[in-house]
Design a protein around this motif. Structure first.
Motif, short mmCIF file in Angstrom:
data_model
loop_
_atom_site.label_atom_id
_atom_site.label_comp_id
_atom_site.label_asym_id
_atom_site.label_seq_id
_atom_site.Cartn_x
_atom_site.Cartn_y
_atom_site.Cartn_z
N GLN A 218 0.82 -1.20 0.00
CA GLN A 218 0.00 0.00 0.00
C GLN A 218 0.86 1.26 0.00
O GLN A 218 0.65 2.19 -0.78
N GLN A 219 1.86 1.29 0.87
CA GLN A 219 2.71 2.47 1.01
C GLN A 219 3.47 2.79 -0.28
O GLN A 219 3.43 3.92 -0.78
N HIS A 220 4.15 1.79 -0.82
CA HIS A 220 4.94 2.02 -2.04
C HIS A 220 4.04 2.24 -3.25
O HIS A 220 4.41 3.00 -4.16
N GLY A 221 2.87 1.60 -3.26
CA GLY A 221 1.94 1.80 -4.37
C GLY A 221 1.44 3.24 -4.42
O GLY A 221 1.36 3.85 -5.49
N GLU A 222 1.10 3.78 -3.27
CA GLU A 222 0.64 5.18 -3.21
C GLU A 222 1.74 6.13 -3.66
O GLU A 222 1.49 7.10 -4.39
N GLN A 223 2.97 5.86 -3.23
CA GLN A 223 4.11 6.70 -3.62
C GLN A 223 4.39 6.56 -5.11
O GLN A 223 4.75 7.54 -5.78
N ALA A 224 4.26 5.36 -5.63
CA ALA A 224 4.52 5.12 -7.05
C ALA A 224 3.58 5.94 -7.93
O ALA A 224 4.00 6.52 -8.94
N VAL A 225 2.32 6.02 -7.55
CA VAL A 225 1.34 6.79 -8.29
C VAL A 225 1.60 8.28 -8.15
O VAL A 225 1.40 9.06 -9.09
N ASP A 226 2.09 8.68 -6.99
CA ASP A 226 2.30 10.10 -6.69
C ASP A 226 3.53 10.65 -7.39
O ASP A 226 3.51 11.76 -7.95
N THR A 227 4.64 9.89 -7.38
CA THR A 227 5.92 10.42 -7.88
C THR A 227 6.53 9.62 -9.03
O THR A 227 7.46 10.11 -9.68
N PHE A 228 6.06 8.41 -9.27
CA PHE A 228 6.64 7.48 -10.25
C PHE A 228 8.10 7.16 -9.95
O PHE A 228 8.87 6.80 -10.85
N ASP A 229 8.48 7.33 -8.69
CA ASP A 229 9.84 6.97 -8.30
C ASP A 229 10.09 5.50 -8.63
O ASP A 229 9.28 4.63 -8.27
N ASP A 230 11.21 5.22 -9.33
CA ASP A 230 11.41 3.86 -9.82
C ASP A 230 11.56 2.84 -8.69
O ASP A 230 11.15 1.69 -8.82
N GLU A 231 12.11 3.27 -7.55
CA GLU A 231 12.26 2.34 -6.43
C GLU A 231 10.91 2.03 -5.79
O GLU A 231 10.65 0.90 -5.37
N ASP A 232 10.03 3.03 -5.71
CA ASP A 232 8.68 2.78 -5.18
C ASP A 232 7.89 1.85 -6.09
O ASP A 232 7.18 0.95 -5.62
N VAL A 233 8.02 2.06 -7.40
CA VAL A 233 7.36 1.16 -8.35
C VAL A 233 7.89 -0.26 -8.15
O VAL A 233 7.11 -1.22 -8.09
N HIS A 234 9.20 -0.38 -8.02
CA HIS A 234 9.83 -1.69 -7.83
C HIS A 234 9.37 -2.36 -6.55
O HIS A 234 8.98 -3.54 -6.55
N GLN A 235 9.38 -1.61 -5.44
CA GLN A 235 9.01 -2.19 -4.15
C GLN A 235 7.52 -2.54 -4.08
O GLN A 235 7.13 -3.55 -3.48
N ALA A 236 6.69 -1.71 -4.68
CA ALA A 236 5.25 -2.03 -4.73
C ALA A 236 5.04 -3.32 -5.50
O ALA A 236 4.25 -4.19 -5.10
N ARG A 237 5.77 -3.47 -6.59
CA ARG A 237 5.66 -4.69 -7.41
C ARG A 237 6.17 -5.91 -6.65
O ARG A 237 5.53 -6.97 -6.67
#
Length: 287
Positions: free
Chosen positions: A28-47
């Motif tokens: 949930q945390q990394h998914g929300e950040q991924a949508v907000d900033t598209f930070d590649d590490e957040d996308v990776h960790q959410a996945r």
């Protein structure tokens, strides 16, 4: 059931509860950040955390009684599309940097065109992620997740056997290796069917690795080294798959969309194909 057995069952269920809760929170945390900033590490960790949740759900709920798996699969798909483009773009940027250092101007121009094309693809997938992921992580998921964790989990844990699943995954992995070798023998290393079969071997190794990692707390000792073992196999096969993906990206370049020298493109494809074949030969012990 004796009081001792009941206590062990509760302890086991509590262990699964804690692991699942932690993974869900990270997803949930990394998914929300991924949508907000598209930070590649957040996308990776959410996945990654989504994949681990899917892995554990397949162990606990193979028939999808909880109806959770389709939601995670859709989220995984959206995150995966963006992550794959992030990785591809970074790889071509590294190649472009090397080409600049070696003053290969025509190759630099080609790689710039590839990166431009992949960034267009990524913008499309990011738009899809922004549109779909908040819904997939939202009320519908929470509504199913809470009763799963608080009510259904103890029985699912009691009925599951992660060690049996690991044995089944190992058998499946060996069968896919056998199929790959047969197709490679009949059609050659570079045939589309051969590369597709090799990709299935890599996916099977990845499934064992993620199962060993996500369910390590529930595995017998004989399986506890599988995470590193199959991580190494997956990494080696990944080098092969990367070249295949890069070749496909180059072959799909459209002259009407971006400007590039076809001869330079074809020369790079040949170079990547040679690298791919060399990697296959180096990893014959694995595959």
């Amino acid at each position: 059931m004796t009081s001792s057995a009941t206590h062990q069952r509760k302890d086991k269920s509590a262990q699964w509860h804690d692991v699942l809760s932690e993974l869900y929170g990270k997803f949930q945390q990394h998914g929300e950040q991924a949508v907000d900033t598209f930070d590649d590490e957040d996308v990776h960790q959410a996945r990654v955390n989504c994949r681990k949740l899917m892995t554990l759900l397949r162990i606990l709920d193979p028939n999808d009684q909880t109806e959770l798996l389709p939601l995670f699969k859709k989220a995984q798909k959206r995150l995966g599309k963006v992550r794959d483009e992030d990785v591809l773009i970074d790889a071509f940027k590294q190649r472009r940097k090397q080409a600049k250092q070696q003053e290969q101007d025509h190759l630099v121009k080609l790689l710039k065109a590839v990166i431009k094309e992949q960034k267009q693809h990524r913008r499309f997938y990011r738009k899809k992620l922004t549109s779909k992921l908040p819904q997939l992580q939202g009320k519908k998921l929470h509504k199913k997740w809470k009763p799963f964790l608080e009510e259904q989990l103890p029985k699912l844990v009691a009925d599951s056997d992660v060690n049996r699943l690991m044995r089944e995954l190992e058998i499946s992995y060996e069968q896919k290796k056998k199929t790959y070798r047969q197709i490679a023998k009949e059609q050659g290393m570079e045939a589309d069917d051969t590369l597709a079969a090799l990709h299935k071997v890599r996916i099977a190794a990845k499934e064992i690795r993620y199962t060993a990692e996500a369910a390590s707390f529930a595995l017998n000792a004989k399986f506890r080294d599988h995470e590193q073992l199959y991580k190494n196999i997956q990494k080696e096969l990944g080098h092969i798959n990367d070249r295949h993906v890069w070749i496909e990206a180059l072959e799909e370049l459209k002259p009407k969309r971006v400007t590039f020298d076809v001869e330079v493109r074809d020369a790079l494809i040949d170079e990547l194909r040679n690298e791919m074949n060399a990697a296959i030969r180096e990893n014959e012990r694995v595959i």
